[in-house]
Design an enzyme around this catalytic site. Sequence first.
Site, mmCIF file in Angstrom:
data_model
loop_
_atom_site.group_PDB
_atom_site.id
_atom_site.type_symbol
_atom_site.label_atom_id
_atom_site.label_comp_id
_atom_site.label_asym_id
_atom_site.label_seq_id
_atom_site.Cartn_x
_atom_site.Cartn_y
_atom_site.Cartn_z
ATOM 1 N N CYS A 103 3.871 -5.010 -3.168
ATOM 2 C CA CYS A 103 2.460 -3.838 -3.309
ATOM 3 C C CYS A 103 2.501 -3.072 -4.504
ATOM 4 C CB CYS A 103 3.354 -2.570 -2.158
ATOM 5 S SG CYS A 103 2.448 -1.532 -1.961
ATOM 6 N N CYS A 106 2.181 0.413 -4.272
ATOM 7 C CA CYS A 106 3.514 1.812 -4.178
ATOM 8 C C CYS A 106 4.245 1.359 -5.034
ATOM 9 C CB CYS A 106 4.089 0.772 -2.486
ATOM 10 S SG CYS A 106 3.370 -0.190 -1.749
ATOM 11 N N ASP A 107 4.827 0.133 -6.042
ATOM 12 C CA ASP A 107 5.932 -0.312 -7.181
ATOM 13 C C ASP A 107 5.477 -0.652 -8.125
ATOM 14 O OD1 ASP A 107 7.244 0.252 -4.910
ATOM 15 O OD2 ASP A 107 7.474 -2.106 -4.281
#
Length: 289
Positions: A103, A106-107
Amino acid sequence: MEPGGQLTTTTEVDNFPGYPDGIDGPAMMVDLQKQAERFGTEVRIGMVTAVKFATEVGGIHTAVVDGKTTIEANTIIISTGATAKYLNIPSEQRLRGGGVSACAVCDGFFYRGQDVAIVGAGDTAAEEATYLSNICKSVTMLVRRDTMRASKAMQHRVLNTKNIEVLFNTEVDEVLGEQVVEGLRVVNNRTNDKKEIAITGLFIAIGHKPNTDIFKGQLHMDDAGYLITKPDSTKTELPGVFACGDVQDKIYRQAVTAAGSGCMAALDAERYLAEIGVVEEVIAGDYTV
Ligand code: NDP
């Protein structure tokens, strides 16, 4: 079994509102459970192995847990999520959470100013490559065929972004590094030529599989297996059966959007219970078996 879902397999969550310093994914899930329990939710851990949905309004739905316990309910909210696909090579699996992520939204933040690579050639990979190009120093995109699956507009964007390099006919041979990602050995699947690329983050964007196998034949799904809900609601085609989160959303797939659609499902279910006149029993908590 991932009680808490995909967030329990990630490290820091930086894009959920209300956590200015970010939060550890598993810790956030513990908080969510505690909060739900404060309002009387009973949490039981188990794997639903079969379901039988009633088709008439007010009918009783059943779910079998771990092949032995049958639960009957007036409503069922399906939030079984989706599972990110991985390449499933040993070095990639070993370094999940140590530089390998599924992701970018997200990261990606953790790799600000660094060199990263992304695997995949669909809309997700193209969108995430573009997203990463705004944060990272360079993005190497690995496409296994000589063409991309992504929409023409997304391809155009990727191919015209200066710090994205697309390597066609290229696959991951091995992710390098012991504790954290230090590089990537890639292979050209036409010539068999191998080369190493120095990166600190590897993003896998080769699709998700919605966890809907047990609903096949009972609920409408699209070709990829995502449940289809009625527009502007979480209603499936069966009365009293609702679906929320990644199991019915292949576009946004964020914790906050999943939580929002979870709230929609709770409201839809509550309204349905009022319509069929069982709200009193729900409050009394005596309708489950
Ligand atoms: P897709 O299934 O569309 O694409 C997956 C990609 O990963 C393909 O290019 C595939 O290659 C590649 N791939 C699969 N397995 C491997 C492997 N083992 N090694 C290397 N590459 C691999 O998934 P997406 O998540 O991109 O998209 C899912 C759906 O969501 C699509 O319908 C998409 O259009 C939609 N979507 C729409 C968005 C939007 O409209 N903004 C944003 C994101 C998604 P190959 O092409 O060779 O099969």
